[in-house]
Design an enzyme around this catalytic site. Structure first.
Site, PDB file in Angstrom:
ATOM      1  N   HIS A 281       8.785   6.083   3.085  1.00 61.53           N
ATOM      2  CA  HIS A 281       7.987   6.144   4.323  1.00 61.53           C
ATOM      3  C   HIS A 281       7.744   4.738   4.848  1.00 61.53           C
ATOM      4  O   HIS A 281       7.511   3.787   4.104  1.00 61.53           O
ATOM      5  CB  HIS A 281       6.697   6.940   4.121  1.00 61.53           C
ATOM      6  CG  HIS A 281       5.573   6.267   3.386  1.00 61.53           C
ATOM      7  ND1 HIS A 281       4.652   5.463   4.011  1.00 61.53           N
ATOM      8  CD2 HIS A 281       5.193   6.325   2.086  1.00 61.53           C
ATOM      9  CE1 HIS A 281       3.755   5.057   3.140  1.00 61.53           C
ATOM     10  NE2 HIS A 281       4.051   5.554   1.961  1.00 61.53           N
ATOM     11  N   ASP A 293       2.484  -0.506   0.127  1.00 54.56           N
ATOM     12  CA  ASP A 293       2.521   0.921   0.455  1.00 54.56           C
ATOM     13  C   ASP A 293       2.687   1.106   1.967  1.00 54.56           C
ATOM     14  O   ASP A 293       1.711   1.132   2.704  1.00 54.56           O
ATOM     15  CB  ASP A 293       1.227   1.587  -0.002  1.00 54.56           C
ATOM     16  CG  ASP A 293       1.225   3.084   0.223  1.00 54.56           C
ATOM     17  OD1 ASP A 293       2.311   3.667   0.440  1.00 54.56           O
ATOM     18  OD2 ASP A 293       0.131   3.683   0.194  1.00 54.56           O
ATOM     19  N   GLU A 325       3.691   9.564   7.053  1.00 58.52           N
ATOM     20  CA  GLU A 325       3.501  10.026   5.671  1.00 58.52           C
ATOM     21  C   GLU A 325       2.033   9.981   5.295  1.00 58.52           C
ATOM     22  O   GLU A 325       1.532  10.868   4.595  1.00 58.52           O
ATOM     23  CB  GLU A 325       4.325   9.156   4.717  1.00 58.52           C
ATOM     24  CG  GLU A 325       4.372   9.667   3.271  1.00 58.52           C
ATOM     25  CD  GLU A 325       3.282   9.106   2.369  1.00 58.52           C
ATOM     26  OE1 GLU A 325       3.223   9.493   1.192  1.00 58.52           O
ATOM     27  OE2 GLU A 325       2.460   8.280   2.838  1.00 58.52           O
ATOM     28  N   GLU A 326       1.344   8.949   5.756  1.00 64.81           N
ATOM     29  CA  GLU A 326      -0.038   8.734   5.342  1.00 64.81           C
ATOM     30  C   GLU A 326      -0.999   9.782   5.882  1.00 64.81           C
ATOM     31  O   GLU A 326      -2.141   9.860   5.437  1.00 64.81           O
ATOM     32  CB  GLU A 326      -0.496   7.332   5.766  1.00 64.81           C
ATOM     33  CG  GLU A 326       0.263   6.187   5.101  1.00 64.81           C
ATOM     34  CD  GLU A 326      -0.028   6.032   3.619  1.00 64.81           C
ATOM     35  OE1 GLU A 326      -0.769   6.874   3.064  1.00 64.81           O
ATOM     36  OE2 GLU A 326       0.480   5.076   3.021  1.00 64.81           O
ATOM     37  N   ASP A 357       8.525   5.232  -3.026  1.00 65.65           N
ATOM     38  CA  ASP A 357       7.207   5.044  -2.420  1.00 65.65           C
ATOM     39  C   ASP A 357       6.392   4.107  -3.312  1.00 65.65           C
ATOM     40  O   ASP A 357       5.878   4.515  -4.347  1.00 65.65           O
ATOM     41  CB  ASP A 357       6.512   6.401  -2.293  1.00 65.65           C
ATOM     42  CG  ASP A 357       5.262   6.338  -1.433  1.00 65.65           C
ATOM     43  OD1 ASP A 357       4.837   5.230  -1.081  1.00 65.65           O
ATOM     44  OD2 ASP A 357       4.718   7.412  -1.113  1.00 65.65           O
ATOM     45  N   HIS A 460      -4.228   1.012   0.008  1.00 64.18           N
ATOM     46  CA  HIS A 460      -4.839   1.577   1.217  1.00 64.18           C
ATOM     47  C   HIS A 460      -5.948   0.693   1.778  1.00 64.18           C
ATOM     48  O   HIS A 460      -6.892   1.197   2.396  1.00 64.18           O
ATOM     49  CB  HIS A 460      -5.360   2.993   0.953  1.00 64.18           C
ATOM     50  CG  HIS A 460      -4.276   4.021   1.008  1.00 64.18           C
ATOM     51  ND1 HIS A 460      -4.531   5.366   1.007  1.00 64.18           N
ATOM     52  CD2 HIS A 460      -2.926   3.899   1.048  1.00 64.18           C
ATOM     53  CE1 HIS A 460      -3.382   6.033   1.064  1.00 64.18           C
ATOM     54  NE2 HIS A 460      -2.395   5.153   1.083  1.00 64.18           N
TER      55      HIS A 460
END
Length: 537
Positions: A281, A293, A325-326, A357, A460
């Site tokens: 992603h 990420d 994707e998130e 990923d 994140h």
């Protein structure tokens, strides 16, 4: 399908806007691309950590020029898409860009929740409560009304009916805050029912059964609710359910239907009836640039694709960079659903799918997806690997063992882009270096790094920058990616019986085994990105 037409002049302007950080663009096929890259050893030599880091520097520059994020639905993602397309075209591919609509969401300010009566008490966001994805905005101070709560919890987990029927809101005082409990129907259905009954805000508490007591950080599924909606724990819900409770709630959010894109590129040569797919992603979370990420996976995949451009594969190879994707695997789900609906033969032509990923976590472990479910049996936290997935797992373990590198296992948790593929029975596998899970002492002894510290302390967060990437992890995993892609490009016999010839092995065959270094989580949950759709259980 659409095509990008971003000019190089625009790239230069983006670089200038990023404080002079120049985005490096390939004017021709990469220097390392060699028609003789048809073997594992030669392709791995061509794929370099410097090449991957160049991509990550450029993705960082894109984020810097676009408010610090590359999230789908933002200009930073559109620029990331164009960067990947530009590099693929320079390498000789003819990429396509697949557009789709998706529900965009972000918080503009941290949510607040405070008890005003009977005695004041502040609650801490992230610890005591969390905003539901697609919550509306607003500020309200109002009495709390309980809606069919099960306190104490005596019914089985997932069976609480709280908020699922209009009849439960009979007599509800408009303007009050609805306190609802998890179970039976989705969070979105509960919140909509409360809104229609006149609630000014909604708090959804967890159930009181084992595994269902923590703070809920779920999703409403779509931007349909206009009032604040928060999730909290069972214990806090019990506290808020007491008579005379008055609550202050405040949220500031943005929800809208926006467009985003997948990027796809494939080799001209190779058997089109047995396609080897590899994907990652491309989007970040709204909070940061997402360089680990998943800049790490998408950047490493781009380096492999560039160096693979002049390989003559026996099986067609298709590379994919997924959007959104998130917010729930939306790009890969759209891609697979489109094939199911419009090209079932095309779906059947996909022989296997490789997922990458997060492959550069700072405190990393070399995790391989547990394709045969030997370590993580099928259950709530592990999906079944389709037949052939165990062979993909073995290939990665064997490769790492051939390089004297130990490897571990991580479950098919359904929380990355392999999910839609395995749901259609397509064999899958891939690599992961860990997210918010904490490295054990046993893992630190085997893999190095720090015990008692998350695999990625910036997961994140805004600090997931170029400084958050471990170049050693990038080097090891990009080589493993190259080995897997070229191996299956030449033969998928071990996975699905497909014909072809084997690529040159990295050395004498080594039967690699996962080390099982003291973990049951497989690298952390890698957040569910709100994939549950509100929880139907």
């Amino acid at each position: 399908m659409i095509r990008q037409d971003l000019t190089r002049a625009l790239w230069l302007r983006i670089g200038a806007a990023a404080g002079g950080t120049a985005l490096v663009l390939a004017a021709s096929a990469p220097a390392g691309a060699d028609p003789a890259n048809n073997t594992s050893a030669k392709l791995r030599k061509a794929v370099t950590s410097a090449g991957v880091m160049e991509h990550l520097q450029n993705l960082q520059g894109i984020a810097d020029a676009n408010g610090g994020t590359r999230a789908s639905g933002t200009p930073g993602y559109a620029a990331s898409r164009d960067y990947v397309v530009d590099r693929l075209e320079a390498a000789g591919y003819s990429p396509t860009v697949q557009e789709f609509d998706f529900p965009f969401y972000r918080e503009l300010a941290a949510a607040q929740m405070d008890r005003v009566a009977p005695t004041p008490k502040p609650y801490t966001v992230g610890t005591d409560f969390a905003s539901m994805t697609y919550s509306g905005s607003g500020e309200v101070t109002a009495p709390v009304t309980n809606v069919s709560l099960s306190i104490p919890q005596t019914n089985p987990a997932g069976t609480t009916v709280s908020g699922c029927a209009d009849a439960e809101f009979a007599g509800f005082t408009p303007g009050n805050i609805a306190l609802i409990q998890r179970g039976t129907c989705t969070f979105g259905e509960k919140a909509l029912n409360a809104q229609e009954a006149g609630a000014s805000a909604v708090v959804i508490m967890n159930e009181g059964q084992p595994g269902r007591t923590d703070v809920i950080a779920g999703t409403l599924g779509a931007p349909l609710v206009t009032i604040p909606v928060l999730g909290t724990s069972y214990a806090n819900g019990v506290e808020l359910s007491q008579p005379g409770t008055v609550l202050h709630v405040k949220t500031s959010t943005e929800s809208a239907i926006r467009q985003t894109w997948n990027v796809l590129a494939e080799t001209e040569k190779g058997n089109a009836d047995n396609i080897v797919m590899a994907g990652a992603h491309l989007d970040s979370v709204v909070a940061g640039p997402g360089i680990n990420d998943n800049g790490s996976g998408s950047g490493a995949l781009l380096e492999v694709a560039e160096q693979f451009a002049k390989v003559a594969p026996k099986n067609k190879v298709r590379f994919g960079w997924w959007g959104a994707e998130e917010l729930g695997l939306l790009g890969s789900e759209h891609y697979v659903a489109d094939l199911v609906a419009n090209d079932p033969e095309g779906l059947a032509d996909i022989g296997l799918y490789l997922n990458f990923d997060m492959v550069g976590s700072p405190n990393y472990v070399r995790f391989v997806y547990d394709g045969d479910n030997s370590r993580f049996p099928v259950g709530p936290s592990a999906a079944e690997g389709p037949e052939g997935s165990g062979a993909i797992e073995d290939l990665f373990h064997d490769y790492f063992a051939s390089q004297n590198l130990p490897s571990e296992e991580t479950p098919f948790s359904g929380r990355s882009d392999y999910g839609p593929f395995i749901a259609e029975g397509i064999p899958a596998g891939g690599l992961f270096t860990g997210a918010e899970g904490v490295k054990t002492a046993q893992q630190a002894a085997v893999f190095g790094g720090q015990a008692g510290v998350a695999y990625d302390v910036c997961y994140h967060q805004a600090c997931d920058t170029i400084a958050n990437v471990n170049t050693k992890a990038i080097d090891e995993n990009s080589d493993a990616m190259a080995h897997a892609v070229v191996t299956y490009a030449m033969s998928t016999a071990a996975v699905n019986g497909g014909k072809g010839r084997p690529a040159s092995p990295p050395g004498q065959h080594v039967d690699g085994k996962p080390v099982g270094a003291g973990t049951t989580s497989g690298g952390g949950l890698h957040d569910d990105h709100d994939h549950d759709g509100g929880d139907l259980s």
